[in-house]
Enzyme design. Structure first.
Site, PDB file in Angstrom:
ATOM      1  N   HIS A 150     -11.480  -6.061   9.068  1.00 26.68           N
ATOM      2  CA  HIS A 150     -12.151  -5.818   7.792  1.00 26.68           C
ATOM      3  C   HIS A 150     -13.414  -4.985   7.983  1.00 26.68           C
ATOM      4  O   HIS A 150     -14.217  -4.869   7.052  1.00 26.68           O
ATOM      5  CB  HIS A 150     -12.530  -7.139   7.108  1.00 26.68           C
ATOM      6  CG  HIS A 150     -11.365  -7.949   6.645  1.00 26.68           C
ATOM      7  ND1 HIS A 150     -10.576  -8.664   7.492  1.00 26.68           N
ATOM      8  CD2 HIS A 150     -10.863  -8.138   5.402  1.00 26.68           C
ATOM      9  CE1 HIS A 150      -9.621  -9.281   6.803  1.00 26.68           C
ATOM     10  NE2 HIS A 150      -9.781  -8.979   5.531  1.00 26.68           N
ATOM     11  N   GLU A 160       0.806  -1.217   0.000  1.00 25.68           N
ATOM     12  CA  GLU A 160       0.000   0.000   0.000  1.00 25.68           C
ATOM     13  C   GLU A 160       0.843   1.273   0.000  1.00 25.68           C
ATOM     14  O   GLU A 160       0.499   2.261  -0.661  1.00 25.68           O
ATOM     15  CB  GLU A 160      -0.946  -0.006   1.206  1.00 25.68           C
ATOM     16  CG  GLU A 160      -2.109  -0.975   1.093  1.00 25.68           C
ATOM     17  CD  GLU A 160      -1.769  -2.415   1.414  1.00 25.68           C
ATOM     18  OE1 GLU A 160      -2.668  -3.267   1.301  1.00 25.68           O
ATOM     19  OE2 GLU A 160      -0.593  -2.685   1.791  1.00 25.68           O
ATOM     20  N   PHE A 186      -9.485  -3.219   1.546  1.00 29.09           N
ATOM     21  CA  PHE A 186     -10.365  -2.873   2.656  1.00 29.09           C
ATOM     22  C   PHE A 186      -9.779  -1.617   3.294  1.00 29.09           C
ATOM     23  O   PHE A 186      -8.555  -1.457   3.343  1.00 29.09           O
ATOM     24  CB  PHE A 186     -10.447  -4.002   3.692  1.00 29.09           C
ATOM     25  CG  PHE A 186     -11.164  -5.223   3.211  1.00 29.09           C
ATOM     26  CD1 PHE A 186     -12.527  -5.387   3.430  1.00 29.09           C
ATOM     27  CD2 PHE A 186     -10.477  -6.207   2.511  1.00 29.09           C
ATOM     28  CE1 PHE A 186     -13.189  -6.517   2.965  1.00 29.09           C
ATOM     29  CE2 PHE A 186     -11.130  -7.335   2.055  1.00 29.09           C
ATOM     30  CZ  PHE A 186     -12.502  -7.492   2.282  1.00 29.09           C
ATOM     31  N   ALA A 187     -10.646  -0.751   3.793  1.00 30.32           N
ATOM     32  CA  ALA A 187     -10.166   0.490   4.413  1.00 30.32           C
ATOM     33  C   ALA A 187      -9.181   0.194   5.539  1.00 30.32           C
ATOM     34  O   ALA A 187      -8.256   0.976   5.790  1.00 30.32           O
ATOM     35  CB  ALA A 187     -11.344   1.303   4.945  1.00 30.32           C
ATOM     36  N   PHE A 193      -6.772  -1.771   5.615  1.00 32.97           N
ATOM     37  CA  PHE A 193      -5.407  -1.987   5.149  1.00 32.97           C
ATOM     38  C   PHE A 193      -4.666  -0.684   4.862  1.00 32.97           C
ATOM     39  O   PHE A 193      -3.477  -0.700   4.543  1.00 32.97           O
ATOM     40  CB  PHE A 193      -5.416  -2.851   3.880  1.00 32.97           C
ATOM     41  CG  PHE A 193      -6.013  -4.221   4.074  1.00 32.97           C
ATOM     42  CD1 PHE A 193      -6.259  -4.735   5.342  1.00 32.97           C
ATOM     43  CD2 PHE A 193      -6.344  -5.009   2.977  1.00 32.97           C
ATOM     44  CE1 PHE A 193      -6.813  -5.993   5.523  1.00 32.97           C
ATOM     45  CE2 PHE A 193      -6.892  -6.269   3.142  1.00 32.97           C
ATOM     46  CZ  PHE A 193      -7.138  -6.763   4.423  1.00 32.97           C
TER      47      PHE A 193
END
Length: 666
Positions: A473, A406, A429-430, A432
């Protein structure tokens, strides 16, 4: 014989004329003379800090001379020679060191923490590693545009311990990007020796692990630096692929002057003094008959005069007079949104997920300079299938699967911005986003305010609970970014909002965090315009008119509020924020002044949530209109649990009606 009078470096001048050798000597002498002057100014208190590149000048100057002038260089603390060789006016450079307005950061950042697009220099931040990912983005733009350009980025042997080093080299290798990753191996990370930074014998041993070419050179031999980088750049312009370049050198002075060098083993500086890159090159040119003492004397006098003139101009400049309005104004690149209405009245029923996909697709068509990046976003279409079919429409160049990295990918998005492109980065997913947090809050958010570079990056964030996905998650983490100046935060609650706001986010040349609630992806649907359109960023929506109570909410909270009001029959006004930053305080205040009572409802945890800020704003600005204390209803201050029953207990919906009734009875 004095060690400085005996040359210890062997040079190959085969490809260099006498004039070019003189030009190279001029280029390497200038940063050394500036260093001498800066150390005097530091002792006099005229500059606050100095990161010395003494003994490492050959790497900086050699790299700048080897690269084409229109190719980006991403330097570090000890690369003064890059700035001087690229021709940055010394008065502006010195103004930067002194925190003056004519410096590159308007007094907002120090030393070499700046970039200058006119000189194709992209500036660093203190975290050392993130610029490596930015180099990937610049190189990706070069490759996609078929510009046949190389990019060179620097890190130190200490900075290369950061995760960004691995992520960025891995991405560049997988995507075959034309980047020269240059490690200035000066043997020390502040006071920590290399033996405590890494266990491998040398950095070039890492090359095979990334599947890339790795080269080690004498970083104090300026002709070797120039020749090597020229050859590497020429090769990758025609055949894009990254290279790991290790330049062996030594830091003669402290990490910065205040830290000193007492931790160095006795005699080590004497050993490296013999290999001084400036003195050795000077001795070589004298031996070759290219220069003599008279030339050196005249050149030194000329450079010192240039330095003094630059200092005189910078020192004469008045100190900055703070301008609060300007400080806030410079957070974002200038942009005045022109809201676009749909051309026709054609609509079709769309779920939230369909509307997001449609808005993303139409934005890709409208802005061909846009690239989508994320894990599994290409042929697979992303884990939520939002980009399904996009590869067939736009190709793999524009819809790119990424490794699990990321930080490097957000940095790549910023690099694309520097080349005039747009990036949409999908977090699978937010949750991460933590792995890319530094790039977002310290690079994307601050870069325009620091040195005027916009960050045309949208980070898509599938967020929220309600799907029994557990603590990694299901988090609502918008408040993490709400606290960070320089970011815009959008959070739609309906399909029509999602499409229009996403299109607006991609249009906007500034960094946008775009939250998409996973529970709403397939659970709601409505008629949505088929044409491209945008919705105003920073404008809340009054979902329901009412006179007895104002409910301020967003995302899934809008649907909770609607259900509660419909079931209870309370005459409540529901304000859907839609945009969390900038916040539509005008709409909030107008509603509260009308109803006299306010409840803030959000899915995020209570403590430190956005509701706290809204409550404070309402109390400060609408106190005399209030008939009751402002109430907040939010999720529990715990991680999000997996079990469905525990998750319902965690979420605020069941507690919201009780709070509303208490407010109504107050």
């Amino acid at each position: 014989m004095d060690i400085l009078e005996k040359r210890s470096i062997t040079y190959d001048r085969t490809a260099y004329s006498d004039q070019e050798l003189k030009d190279i000597y001029t280029a390497i002498l200038k940063p050394r003379l500036i260093e001498e002057k800066m150390l005097i100014l530091l002792r006099q208190g005229k500059i606050s800090k100095w990161f010395s590149g003494w003994g490492q000048e050959a790497i900086s100057v050699g790299a700048a001379l080897a690269m084409d002038e229109d190719e980006f260089i991403l330097p570090m603390h000890r690369n003064l020679g890059i700035f001087t060789t690229r021709g940055i006016p010394l008065n502006r450079l010195f103004a930067q060191f002194q925190g003056k307005m004519s410096g590159f950061t308007k007094g907002r950042d120090r030393s070499f923490h700046f970039g200058a697009k006119d000189y194709k220099i992209a500036g660093m931040i203190s975290h050392l590693g993130p610029q490596l990912g930015i180099a990937d983005g610049i190189a990706l733009a070069n490759k996609v545009k078929n510009e046949k350009k190389a990019t060179i980025v620097f890190t130190g042997d200490g900075g290369a311990s950061e995760g960004d080093f691995h992520e960025s080299l891995n991405v560049a290798a997988v995507w075959k990007l034309p980047v020269i990753f240059t490690v200035e191996n000066n043997c020390w990370g502040l006071s920590t020796p290399s033996s405590e930074q890494f266990a491998c014998k040398q950095f070039i041993d890492k090359g095979i692990g990334y599947g890339m070419k790795a080269v080690q050179i004498d970083g104090n031999n300026i002709l070797e630096v120039i020749s090597t980088i020229r050859n590497l750049a020429e090769e990758m312009r025609e055949n894009p692929a990254p290279v790991l370049l290790e330049c062996m050198t030594f830091r003669m002075r402290g990490h910065e002057e205040a830290s000193g060098t007492k931790y160095y083993p006795e005699g080590i500086q004497d050993e490296w003094q013999i290999k001084d890159p400036v003195t050795n090159f000077e001795l070589f040119l004298k031996e070759e008959g290219v220069i003599d003492e008279a030339f050196i004397k005249d050149l030194t006098k000329s450079i010192k005069k240039e330095i003094q003139n630059g200092l005189d101009i910078a020192s004469a400049e008045e100190k900055i007079v703070p301008n609060t309005e300007k400080e806030i104004e410079d957070l974002f690149a200038p942009y005045e949104q022109q809201v676009i209405a749909p051309v026709s009245n054609s609509t079709s029923e769309k779920r939230l997920i369909d509307a997001i996909s449609d808005g993303l697709k139409q934005s890709m068509q409208r802005f061909p300079e846009t690239i989508i990046m994320g894990q599994d976003v290409a042929e697979y279409g992303g884990v939520f299938k939002i980009t399904e079919g996009f590869v067939d429409l736009f190709g793999k160049e524009r819809v790119r699967n990424t490794p699990l990295c990321e930080s490097a990918i957000v940095g790549t998005g910023l690099g694309l911005s520097m080349k005039g492109m747009k990036a949409v980065v999908e977090m699978q997913f937010a949750d991460f986003v933590t792995c890319g947090f530094n790039q977002i809050v310290n690079n994307l958010a601050k870069i325009h305010w620091r040195w005027g570079q916009n960050a045309d990056v949208v980070v898509r964030m599938p967020t929220g609970a309600g799907v029994a996905a557990g603590p990694f998650h299901s988090q609502s983490n918008e408040a993490w970014f709400f606290h960070t100046p320089g970011l815009k935060i959008l959070y739609p609650s309906s399909p029509s909002e999602a499409k229009g706001l996403l299109a607006a986010a991609i249009e906007d040349p500034n960094p946008v965090m775009f939250f998409e609630h996973k529970f709403l992806y397939r659970s709601i649907k409505e008629e949505v315009h088929d044409d491209y359109y945008t919705i105003e960023i920073g404008k809340a929506n009054t979902v329901r008119e009412g006179k007895a109570l104002t409910i301020i909410t967003y995302g899934l909270g809008v649907h909770w509020a609607n259900e509660i009001v419909a079931e209870s029959g309370i005459d409540a006004e529901i304000i859907d924020l839609r945009t969390l930053a900038p916040l539509d305080t005008e709409a909030i205040y107008a509603s509260v002044k009308k109803t006299g009572k306010c409840l803030v409802l959000h899915e995020d945890c209570m403590t430190g949530g956005i509701g706290a800020e809204i409550s404070a704003l309402v109390t400060e600005n609408c106190f005399k209109f209030l008939d009751a204390p402002v109430r907040r209803v939010a999720s529990l201050d715990t991680p999000v649990p997996f079990d469905a029953g525990l998750e319902i207990n965690f979420l605020p919906k069941e507690r919201a009606l009780t709070a509303i009734n208490e407010l109504m009875e107050y």
